[in-house]
Design a protein around this motif. Structure first.
Motif, PDB file in Angstrom:
ATOM      1  N   THR C 141      15.406   5.738   0.387  1.00 40.03           N
ATOM      2  CA  THR C 141      14.238   5.526   1.238  1.00 40.03           C
ATOM      3  C   THR C 141      13.405   4.388   0.648  1.00 40.03           C
ATOM      4  O   THR C 141      13.047   4.430  -0.521  1.00 40.03           O
ATOM      5  CB  THR C 141      13.388   6.803   1.337  1.00 40.03           C
ATOM      6  OG1 THR C 141      14.192   7.823   1.908  1.00 40.03           O
ATOM      7  CG2 THR C 141      12.175   6.574   2.232  1.00 40.03           C
ATOM      8  N   LEU C 144       8.466   1.019   0.239  1.00 39.34           N
ATOM      9  CA  LEU C 144       7.430   0.752   1.227  1.00 39.34           C
ATOM     10  C   LEU C 144       6.871   2.038   1.830  1.00 39.34           C
ATOM     11  O   LEU C 144       5.717   2.103   2.236  1.00 39.34           O
ATOM     12  CB  LEU C 144       8.094  -0.080   2.334  1.00 39.34           C
ATOM     13  CG  LEU C 144       7.220  -0.659   3.404  1.00 39.34           C
ATOM     14  CD1 LEU C 144       6.223  -1.602   2.770  1.00 39.34           C
ATOM     15  CD2 LEU C 144       8.050  -1.419   4.410  1.00 39.34           C
ATOM     16  N   PHE C 145       7.712   3.056   1.917  1.00 39.42           N
ATOM     17  CA  PHE C 145       7.309   4.281   2.598  1.00 39.42           C
ATOM     18  C   PHE C 145       6.856   5.362   1.643  1.00 39.42           C
ATOM     19  O   PHE C 145       6.570   6.484   2.051  1.00 39.42           O
ATOM     20  CB  PHE C 145       8.454   4.818   3.451  1.00 39.42           C
ATOM     21  CG  PHE C 145       8.872   3.863   4.513  1.00 39.42           C
ATOM     22  CD1 PHE C 145       7.926   3.184   5.262  1.00 39.42           C
ATOM     23  CD2 PHE C 145      10.204   3.639   4.785  1.00 39.42           C
ATOM     24  CE1 PHE C 145       8.290   2.290   6.248  1.00 39.42           C
ATOM     25  CE2 PHE C 145      10.585   2.753   5.772  1.00 39.42           C
ATOM     26  CZ  PHE C 145       9.630   2.082   6.504  1.00 39.42           C
ATOM     27  N   ASN C 146       6.819   5.017   0.340  1.00 40.20           N
ATOM     28  CA  ASN C 146       6.360   5.991  -0.641  1.00 40.20           C
ATOM     29  C   ASN C 146       4.839   6.036  -0.602  1.00 40.20           C
ATOM     30  O   ASN C 146       4.172   5.078  -0.974  1.00 40.20           O
ATOM     31  CB  ASN C 146       6.859   5.557  -2.031  1.00 40.20           C
ATOM     32  CG  ASN C 146       6.469   6.555  -3.085  1.00 40.20           C
ATOM     33  OD1 ASN C 146       5.612   7.405  -2.863  1.00 40.20           O
ATOM     34  ND2 ASN C 146       7.098   6.452  -4.237  1.00 40.20           N
ATOM     35  N   ARG C 147       4.276   7.162  -0.157  1.00 39.29           N
ATOM     36  CA  ARG C 147       2.831   7.200   0.031  1.00 39.29           C
ATOM     37  C   ARG C 147       2.053   7.214  -1.280  1.00 39.29           C
ATOM     38  O   ARG C 147       0.840   7.060  -1.298  1.00 39.29           O
ATOM     39  CB  ARG C 147       2.408   8.358   0.913  1.00 39.29           C
ATOM     40  CG  ARG C 147       2.838   9.724   0.419  1.00 39.29           C
ATOM     41  CD  ARG C 147       2.468  10.821   1.416  1.00 39.29           C
ATOM     42  NE  ARG C 147       1.044  10.912   1.609  1.00 39.29           N
ATOM     43  CZ  ARG C 147       0.406  10.587   2.723  1.00 39.29           C
ATOM     44  NH1 ARG C 147       1.062  10.182   3.768  1.00 39.29           N
ATOM     45  NH2 ARG C 147      -0.888  10.681   2.809  1.00 39.29           N
ATOM     46  N   ASP C 149       2.608   5.060  -3.582  1.00 35.79           N
ATOM     47  CA  ASP C 149       2.805   3.740  -4.157  1.00 35.79           C
ATOM     48  C   ASP C 149       2.163   2.708  -3.231  1.00 35.79           C
ATOM     49  O   ASP C 149       2.207   2.852  -2.017  1.00 35.79           O
ATOM     50  CB  ASP C 149       4.306   3.476  -4.282  1.00 35.79           C
ATOM     51  CG  ASP C 149       4.597   2.359  -5.259  1.00 35.79           C
ATOM     52  OD1 ASP C 149       3.644   1.810  -5.831  1.00 35.79           O
ATOM     53  OD2 ASP C 149       5.781   2.049  -5.447  1.00 35.79           O
ATOM     54  N   ILE C 153       0.281  -3.816   0.489  1.00 38.01           N
ATOM     55  CA  ILE C 153      -1.071  -4.383   0.451  1.00 38.01           C
ATOM     56  C   ILE C 153      -1.151  -5.629  -0.441  1.00 38.01           C
ATOM     57  O   ILE C 153      -1.712  -6.640  -0.019  1.00 38.01           O
ATOM     58  CB  ILE C 153      -2.117  -3.312   0.079  1.00 38.01           C
ATOM     59  CG1 ILE C 153      -2.202  -2.296   1.227  1.00 38.01           C
ATOM     60  CG2 ILE C 153      -3.487  -3.938  -0.173  1.00 38.01           C
ATOM     61  CD1 ILE C 153      -3.233  -1.202   1.035  1.00 38.01           C
TER      62      ILE C 153
END
Lengths: 194, 194, 194
Positions: C141, C144-147, C149, C153
């Motif tokens: 996964t 980018l989708f690791n909340r 991390d 931004i």
């Protein structure tokens, strides 16, 4: 040009068959099979044509490219389960697609004036691209990454031979198919031995 | 042109909503949600524009395309959990995006002189492409391959109808939206029945 | 132009290293490592160049782009296991690639006349694209989708700063590398804190 088109259509057919076989293995329906056949059969060539910047990619400019895809999906759909289990057809179809696309991708890039090194890279990309797309979309780890299998080296050798023949002015129907046949045999032998 | 832009922006919005809903389901944060919304909303159209070779793809040539994406991510972010659980919004948004993109993809390809068969193929690719990208990146098996669900047939029918209307000189604001609405209803009904 | 090429080649190198490190982590062989290095190092730039419509993408027009890829695969292959375990090199290489690609992607888009908003979007796409490709193909996964991390931004801030400097006529070798360095530090700090 004719050699290029013939190699391309044959390559599309074999890659499309490998897509439909993967679809059958995963129990997708006929539409999923058609989609995976299109993606694997046409995906690599679309990327190739976008990169060498020839306008609308062949598979969209010329509807004849859809014939091998449809034929592939139908033939897999019609084949008996017994026939499909006789041998590892997915490996055979993938090896044939790999062999044909590495010569057609490399020669097409050379024809459009790319540097020989870039042409070899593009030939390999086209040859392994369809199979990687197939495995990623079907949520399997690409064979490319299987350390017990030799996958990219035959494509690399085939692309380099094609570029060498081209440089020597010796690339034609006969030598092209000899290279493709050697890549095919190399890939199958490497897998059997692996 | 206006019909095409309106259908495109609406399609981007609905596909972007489906991306953000998938992001919410997988508990991605707002940035992951924005990214998946962009990818699903804009990805299919970028591929379409690269293939029909119109220069810089619409979504990058014209920043207005970012408005529906931002709007989609914000509206999903702002929606209450209770509202989101009321119905399968992901299915609804995906069906709306599918319906709009199959007419806009097909008509845009015809407008740029592709053969009707290729235009239908491109319409279907654009229509199912966004959803496949969404599912592959979120590491789920694409709905396209769910044998108990009818996914690509509505898009195929819609693209074929669009090409037929175009050939008859009868493709306009009204007929276009009638086709899109039929595709939407067909897709939802097929899912309900499946 | 020279700044752009230098930033590009360095960015290719660092992204390619991150691809080879991922290949090592997943125990792919040297060919799988080379392939993942090429895909991560060159993939984002190919997509960027196709979108801004500059003809044959840089990495295929100019074989020098293959040097950092080969160097990356070889250096990871040659590095001792002990060295590789000293720190999270994948994070470091990915952050460096992200930082360099967000300035080179944005400035290249501005150079070709894209709207500043589109240029920022393309800069972010190029910066996160390579890493997403790497994770999708390796069946992980995307970060980018690791909340927990902060990934996109820093790229967004860097792309916006690049566009602002460009608008003020103040984008040059020094300010470009200051932005890239800030993005790199921001990304690493955000991860450490996360």
């Amino acid at each position: 040009m004719t050699l290029s088109l013939a190699a391309d259509l044959l390559g599309v057919y074999f890659f499309a068959v490998s897509g439909s076989l993967m679809a059958a293995r995963r129990e997708f329906d006929i539409i999923g099979s058609l989609f995976l056949a299109s993606l694997v059969g046409l995906g690599g060539g679309v990327v190739r044509d976008l990169i060498i910047n020839v306008g609308v990619p062949n598979s969209f400019a010329n509807p004849v490219y859809l014939a091998p895809v449809a034929l592939a999906a139908l033939s897999v759909y019609a084949a008996s389960t017994q026939f499909l289990r006789q041998t590892n057809w997915l490996l055979v179809a993938d090896a044939a697609g790999l062999a044909l696309f590495c010569i057609s991708g490399t020669s097409r890039a050379l024809q459009h004036g790319l540097h020989p090194i870039s042409a070899v890279l593009l030939g390999v990309t086209t040859a392994v691209g369809g199979g990687v797309l197939r495995d990623v979309v079907a949520n399997e780890t690409p064979s490319l990454f299987n350390r017990h299998d030799i996958y990219a080296i035959p494509a690399l050798v085939g692309a380099a031979l094609t570029a060498a023949l081209w440089g020597l002015g010796a690339y034609n129907l006969v030598t092209g198919f000899v290279v493709a046949a050697s890549v095919f045999v190399f890939r199958i032998a490497a897998h059997r031995g692996g």
